[in-house]
Design an enzyme around this catalytic site. Structure first.
Site, PDB file in Angstrom:
ATOM      1  CG  HIS A  97      -1.941   1.067   1.269  1.00 18.00           C
ATOM      2  ND1 HIS A  97      -3.111   0.944   1.980  1.00 18.00           N
ATOM      3  CD2 HIS A  97      -1.996   2.286   0.682  1.00 18.00           C
ATOM      4  CE1 HIS A  97      -3.831   2.046   1.838  1.00 18.00           C
ATOM      5  NE2 HIS A  97      -3.154   2.877   1.046  1.00 18.00           N
TER       6      HIS A  97
ATOM      7  CG  HIS B 177      -1.243   6.164  -2.550  1.00 14.19           C
ATOM      8  ND1 HIS B 177      -2.282   5.829  -3.390  1.00 14.19           N
ATOM      9  CD2 HIS B 177      -1.621   5.773  -1.302  1.00 14.19           C
ATOM     10  CE1 HIS B 177      -3.259   5.279  -2.682  1.00 14.19           C
ATOM     11  NE2 HIS B 177      -2.876   5.228  -1.411  1.00 14.19           N
TER      12      HIS B 177
ATOM     13  CG  HIS C  93      -7.619   3.275  -0.640  1.00 12.39           C
ATOM     14  ND1 HIS C  93      -6.842   2.642  -1.581  1.00 12.39           N
ATOM     15  CD2 HIS C  93      -6.796   4.145   0.021  1.00 12.39           C
ATOM     16  CE1 HIS C  93      -5.603   3.121  -1.488  1.00 12.39           C
ATOM     17  NE2 HIS C  93      -5.540   4.027  -0.530  1.00 12.39           N
TER      18      HIS C  93
ATOM     19  CD  GLU D  41      -7.642   6.613   4.939  1.00  7.47           C
ATOM     20  OE1 GLU D  41      -6.654   7.274   5.295  1.00  7.47           O
ATOM     21  OE2 GLU D  41      -8.030   6.570   3.749  1.00  7.47           O
TER      22      GLU D  41
ATOM     23  CG  ASP E 150      -1.562   5.743   2.809  1.00  8.15           C
ATOM     24  OD1 ASP E 150      -1.800   5.581   1.602  1.00  8.15           O
ATOM     25  OD2 ASP E 150      -2.391   6.223   3.599  1.00  8.15           O
ATOM     26  CG  ASP E 151      -0.031   8.988   0.444  1.00  9.88           C
ATOM     27  OD1 ASP E 151       0.099   9.107  -0.782  1.00  9.88           O
ATOM     28  OD2 ASP E 151      -1.048   8.503   0.989  1.00  9.88           O
TER      29      ASP E 151
END
Length: 348
Positions: A23, A25, A207, A210, A288-289
């Site tokens: 996961h 990005h 997704h 969340e 994630d980011d």
């Protein structure tokens, strides 16, 4: 409280664990330094006077406040080389964190809406993946992700624009994802485009759970036929759904520092990662980011271990889950599981 020496020792153990990141990005790996470098290269004026001022803007109140800055940061990506440099920088960091395989999400709509050709996006990211595979042995796949705040027709148009590139990137592009703002954008909105992607033989992730409710997780499974749930932490609010996820061993790609930064939890010690793991759910840990959320995958493992008192055996189980939950061929999974077992035997 762990001593600094013990923490350093644990950090070294985590870095040595062969693992997959599922996961991630790629646009969320743009560090302020690279944003400023690309802005200068492309003659783009940024609304921040310095890298530090930009970093100080990373005080998010929720997912949307992050997305606003995320899309603005992505605006510096113009050329194939920009996408290459961004991806290469991430892969270098991931390799140092013990990542053997990365399944990278990217958002073409973020770029095509600015006039960047989808061919440019694919070319830069793919070239970096292939170079890293040749140079370090790290493998990677691409998960082309649709922006859920846009229409399903926009997603269909993006898919149509990308399909002519499939043969050129068949060693890399094997999956489809769904990201961006959950609120008001339920899985059912994308049921038809996901059905089309399924017919085309793509692997499917989405997704859900969340900021969205547990029902979004269930609908991602039933309406989108998602094979993995990205995040999924709110599934715990529905005991029946949780039992299903455990029974079916549906992977959850959990991102602890992201959840902390976006106020899904107020304190990492409150995160349900350990509870999910100990209940038998197939949880993985991901970043994630990472440029925006304060840590790449190794940092996510480390801070989660310290806040939730995860044992080394539990960290190893999470790494093993990441390999099992990947879209690698079984022979490659077996190879990585063997490397993990060997590492643990030597680390004992």
């Amino acid at each position: 409280m762990a001593t600094s020496a013990a923490t350093q020792d644990l950090s070294g153990f985590i870095a040595g664990l062969p693992k997959a990141e599922l996961h991630l990005h790629i646009e969320g790996t743009l560090e302020p330094e690279l944003i400023f470098a690309l802005a200068k290269r492309n003659g783009i004026a940024l609304p921040y006077p310095s890298e530090q001022a930009l970093r100080e803007a990373y005080a998010f109140t929720d997912l949307q406040s992050f997305l606003d800055l995320y899309y603005a940061g992505a605006g510096v990506l113009i050329t194939e080389q920009d996408f290459y440099d961004m991806t290469a920088a991430y892969l270098q960091r991931a390799h140092a964190d013990g990542v053997c395989h990365a399944e990278i999400m990217f958002d073409p709509q973020t770029h095509t809406a600015r006039g960047v050709a989808i061919e440019t996006v694919f070319a830069g990211i793919a070239r970096a993946l292939r170079d890293a595979r040749n140079d370090t042995g790290i493998t990677g796949y691409l998960l082309m992700s649709f922006l859920r705040h846009l229409s399903e027709q926009d997603a269909f148009d993006t898919l149509q624009a990308a399909l002519p590139l499939r043969a050129q990137y068949e060693d890399l592009w094997l999956g489809i994802g769904l990201d961006s703002a959950e609120r008001g954008n339920p899985p059912e909105k994308f049921a038809r485009v996901y059905q089309r992607c399924r017919e085309l033989g793509f692997r499917l992730v989405a997704h859900a759970g969340e900021e969205g409710p547990p029902a979004y997780v269930r609908d991602a499974l039933d309406l989108l036929h998602a094979e993995r749930i990205d995040h999924g932490v709110r599934a715990e609010e529905d005991p029946v759904l949780m039992q299903r996820l455990i029974a079916e061993q549906t992977p959850l790609t959990v991102c602890p520092l992201s959840n902390l930064k976006l106020r899904v939890v107020d304190d990492l010690g409150q995160h349900n990662l350990a509870r999910l793991l100990r209940s038998g759910a197939m949880v993985t840990v991901n970043s994630d980011d990472p440029a925006y959320f304060g840590g790449y995958v190794g940092q996510n493992y480390l801070e989660s271990a310290l806040a939730l008192d995860l044992s080394r055996a539990e960290l190893a189980a999470i790494a093993g889950n990441s390999i099992t939950a990947s879209f690698l061929p079984d022979a490659e999974k077996d190879k990585l599981h063997g490397q993990l077992a060997s590492y643990l035997a030597n680390a004992a």
